[in-house]
Structures are given as structure tokens and as C-alpha cells.
Design a protein around this motif. Sequence first.
Motif, PDB file in Angstrom:
ATOM      1  N   SER A   1       0.212   4.219  -0.026  1.00  0.00           N
ATOM      2  CA  SER A   1      -0.348   5.284   0.806  1.00  0.00           C
ATOM      3  C   SER A   1       0.138   5.213   2.247  1.00  0.00           C
ATOM      4  O   SER A   1       0.054   6.193   2.991  1.00  0.00           O
ATOM      5  CB  SER A   1      -1.880   5.201   0.803  1.00  0.00           C
ATOM      6  OG  SER A   1      -2.319   4.007   1.453  1.00  0.00           O
ATOM      7  N   GLY A   2       0.635   4.050   2.658  1.00  0.00           N
ATOM      8  CA  GLY A   2       1.055   3.861   4.042  1.00  0.00           C
ATOM      9  C   GLY A   2      -0.020   3.258   4.924  1.00  0.00           C
ATOM     10  O   GLY A   2       0.260   2.827   6.044  1.00  0.00           O
ATOM     11  N   ASN A   3      -1.254   3.200   4.435  1.00  0.00           N
ATOM     12  CA  ASN A   3      -2.355   2.617   5.197  1.00  0.00           C
ATOM     13  C   ASN A   3      -2.230   1.096   5.209  1.00  0.00           C
ATOM     14  O   ASN A   3      -2.165   0.460   4.156  1.00  0.00           O
ATOM     15  CB  ASN A   3      -3.690   3.034   4.569  1.00  0.00           C
ATOM     16  CG  ASN A   3      -4.878   2.425   5.299  1.00  0.00           C
ATOM     17  OD1 ASN A   3      -4.761   2.006   6.435  1.00  0.00           O
ATOM     18  ND2 ASN A   3      -6.007   2.384   4.623  1.00  0.00           N
ATOM     19  N   LEU A   4      -2.210   0.518   6.391  1.00  0.00           N
ATOM     20  CA  LEU A   4      -2.027  -0.927   6.501  1.00  0.00           C
ATOM     21  C   LEU A   4      -3.340  -1.713   6.540  1.00  0.00           C
ATOM     22  O   LEU A   4      -3.317  -2.937   6.464  1.00  0.00           O
ATOM     23  CB  LEU A   4      -1.212  -1.253   7.757  1.00  0.00           C
ATOM     24  CG  LEU A   4       0.294  -1.023   7.662  1.00  0.00           C
ATOM     25  CD1 LEU A   4       0.966  -1.269   8.995  1.00  0.00           C
ATOM     26  CD2 LEU A   4       0.910  -1.915   6.588  1.00  0.00           C
ATOM     27  N   GLN A   5      -4.458  -1.033   6.661  1.00  0.00           N
ATOM     28  CA  GLN A   5      -5.732  -1.747   6.761  1.00  0.00           C
ATOM     29  C   GLN A   5      -6.158  -2.312   5.410  1.00  0.00           C
ATOM     30  O   GLN A   5      -6.090  -1.619   4.391  1.00  0.00           O
ATOM     31  CB  GLN A   5      -6.815  -0.821   7.300  1.00  0.00           C
ATOM     32  CG  GLN A   5      -6.607  -0.434   8.757  1.00  0.00           C
ATOM     33  CD  GLN A   5      -6.492  -1.659   9.660  1.00  0.00           C
ATOM     34  OE1 GLN A   5      -7.353  -2.533   9.636  1.00  0.00           O
ATOM     35  NE2 GLN A   5      -5.434  -1.716  10.458  1.00  0.00           N
TER      36      GLN A   5
ATOM     37  N   HIS B   1       0.852  -1.174   0.000  1.00  0.00           N
ATOM     38  CA  HIS B   1       0.000   0.000   0.000  1.00  0.00           C
ATOM     39  C   HIS B   1       0.901   1.242   0.000  1.00  0.00           C
ATOM     40  O   HIS B   1       1.417   1.631   1.053  1.00  0.00           O
ATOM     41  CB  HIS B   1      -0.911   0.029   1.230  1.00  0.00           C
ATOM     42  CG  HIS B   1      -2.111  -0.840   1.124  1.00  0.00           C
ATOM     43  ND1 HIS B   1      -3.043  -0.979   2.148  1.00  0.00           N
ATOM     44  CD2 HIS B   1      -2.579  -1.620   0.107  1.00  0.00           C
ATOM     45  CE1 HIS B   1      -3.999  -1.808   1.763  1.00  0.00           C
ATOM     46  NE2 HIS B   1      -3.741  -2.214   0.531  1.00  0.00           N
TER      47      HIS B   1
ATOM     48  N   ALA C   1       5.160   1.823   7.041  1.00  0.00           N
ATOM     49  CA  ALA C   1       4.799   1.825   8.462  1.00  0.00           C
ATOM     50  C   ALA C   1       4.878   0.439   9.094  1.00  0.00           C
ATOM     51  O   ALA C   1       4.751   0.306  10.310  1.00  0.00           O
ATOM     52  CB  ALA C   1       3.394   2.393   8.639  1.00  0.00           C
TER      53      ALA C   1
ATOM     54  N   SER D   1      -8.364  -3.384   2.256  1.00  0.00           N
ATOM     55  CA  SER D   1      -9.551  -2.835   1.619  1.00  0.00           C
ATOM     56  C   SER D   1     -10.561  -3.955   1.389  1.00  0.00           C
ATOM     57  O   SER D   1     -10.253  -5.146   1.558  1.00  0.00           O
ATOM     58  CB  SER D   1      -9.187  -2.194   0.281  1.00  0.00           C
ATOM     59  OG  SER D   1      -8.735  -3.190  -0.637  1.00  0.00           O
TER      60      SER D   1
ATOM     61  N   TYR E   1       0.716  -5.831   7.670  1.00  0.00           N
ATOM     62  CA  TYR E   1      -0.525  -6.410   8.177  1.00  0.00           C
ATOM     63  C   TYR E   1      -0.579  -7.857   7.711  1.00  0.00           C
ATOM     64  O   TYR E   1      -0.325  -8.154   6.542  1.00  0.00           O
ATOM     65  CB  TYR E   1      -1.730  -5.632   7.650  1.00  0.00           C
ATOM     66  CG  TYR E   1      -3.076  -6.180   8.103  1.00  0.00           C
ATOM     67  CD1 TYR E   1      -3.740  -5.626   9.189  1.00  0.00           C
ATOM     68  CD2 TYR E   1      -3.688  -7.236   7.425  1.00  0.00           C
ATOM     69  CE1 TYR E   1      -4.978  -6.108   9.601  1.00  0.00           C
ATOM     70  CE2 TYR E   1      -4.917  -7.736   7.829  1.00  0.00           C
ATOM     71  CZ  TYR E   1      -5.554  -7.174   8.914  1.00  0.00           C
ATOM     72  OH  TYR E   1      -6.773  -7.663   9.317  1.00  0.00           O
TER      73      TYR E   1
ATOM     74  N   SER F   1       3.764  -1.721   3.974  1.00  0.00           N
ATOM     75  CA  SER F   1       3.918  -0.283   3.746  1.00  0.00           C
ATOM     76  C   SER F   1       5.129   0.171   4.543  1.00  0.00           C
ATOM     77  O   SER F   1       5.682  -0.596   5.343  1.00  0.00           O
ATOM     78  CB  SER F   1       2.663   0.482   4.191  1.00  0.00           C
ATOM     79  OG  SER F   1       2.735   0.793   5.561  1.00  0.00           O
TER      80      SER F   1
END
Length: 237
Positions: A190-194, A188, A226, A196, A229, A224
Motif C-alpha cells: 500500500s505504501g504505508n510505512l507505519q 507494505h 516510499a 500495524s 521503517y 515500501s
Amino acid sequence: MYDQPVTNNDNYRVCDLPDDDKPREKAMQHGIQSLTTAELIAIILGSGMAGKSVLSLARDILKDNNNNVYTISLMGIDEMCTRYKGVGPAKAISLKAAFELGTRAVDDAAKLPVRISASKDIHELMRQKLQLLDHEEFWILHLSRANRVIARECVSRGGTAATVVDNKIILKSALNKLSSGLILVHNHPSGNLQPSLQDDQITRRLKEGAALLDIRVLDHIIISPAGYYSYSDEGRL
């Protein structure tokens, strides 16, 4: 000390610095690990500009990016040349080449046979390949019955927000490689680990399709800068 003006139009090079401030000499005496990030960048750039040493130029680039090397690595060649006076195409290409070489070195080290026993093993194996990308890529790890990686395969490259995954191509590849298990990995930017909704759907469909072929889907990892996940760690497989 580093910003003293020069009396001509020659670039202020690494070799022009005072002896105590020369990164190459420091590396020879104390090892490359002793250099600061600015000194490493200065060595790659090679020269500064009229009135500014290469070390000052390197420090300016770092400061402009909050001392975050990852942010610098994402910049394109044209962007570097536009944003920083004193950085032309040759310097920008050299810097990008250094980042790419570092990524490939880690990638080659990861080619040794690896046994997957936990999600952290997957992250360690794939993070250097995926965490610096500005677009999404979807990879498959093919595993033996002993959970050793027998192949890594990029099955899709997409844009900054999504990539298209063809389940039939993935399962056909698994059959051709006689895979006993699969691990799904994508990034990801964007850095978002959740995950989709699309990530959930891909995971479910591939797990169901692989099960019909007696192939296990052991995990789906999202990477990501960060961190990562793991569907398996979260009890979602």
C-alpha cells in the motif's frame, strides 16, 4: 517527427527511426546509461504499430503512468495488452522479463556476505526484492555473531494487506541454521510505512521467543516504495 504515418501495415520499428534517433546506435556511441527511459522501453518493445513509432508508443506508456517506471512494473501482462494498442503478449512479456531480470541482478549482487551495521544496510539488501511486489512477503535475515548475513529466507507470502507468520517455523529455522541473530523484514504494498497492530504483535512475540533460545532479534524493517521503517531506529525493540 515520430508520429509520421507509414504507407503500409508494417510495424514502425526501432531500425526505421532516423539515424539520430536510434536508441541502439546511441547506446553504442555513448553507453546504455545515456538512453532515456522511453528509449530503453522502445528497445525492449522492438516495434510499434501502423502509424506510430515504437518510441512514440514507449512515450505514451510512460505518460499514461506519470513517467513512473515502478507503476509500469506492477502491471500484469494482460493489463498491458488491454491498455495499450500495439502491445501484444510478446511485447508485454519482454517488458516484464526486463523488470524481473533487473530485480534478479540486484538480488544476485546482494548475495555476497554482508555485515549489518545499520537499518540502511537492511533496506539496501532487501528493497529490490520487496518494494515492487503487489502482495506482502515476510522475510528473515539469519545473522552470525559478527552480524553477517548467513541466510535470507521468505517465511510467508500473503495478499495485498497481510500475510500469516508462524513463529514456530521461524524459530525452528533459526535453530537449524545456528543463527545468533534475526532481522525481520516485510513489505507494505500500500505504501504505508507505519506498523500495524499485527506487526507490533509479531515483533514482540518473535523477540520474546528468540530470547528464550539465546537468539537476538535486532530489527524489524518495513519496506515500501516510499522508503522504510525501522523498529530499532524508532526505539521500539
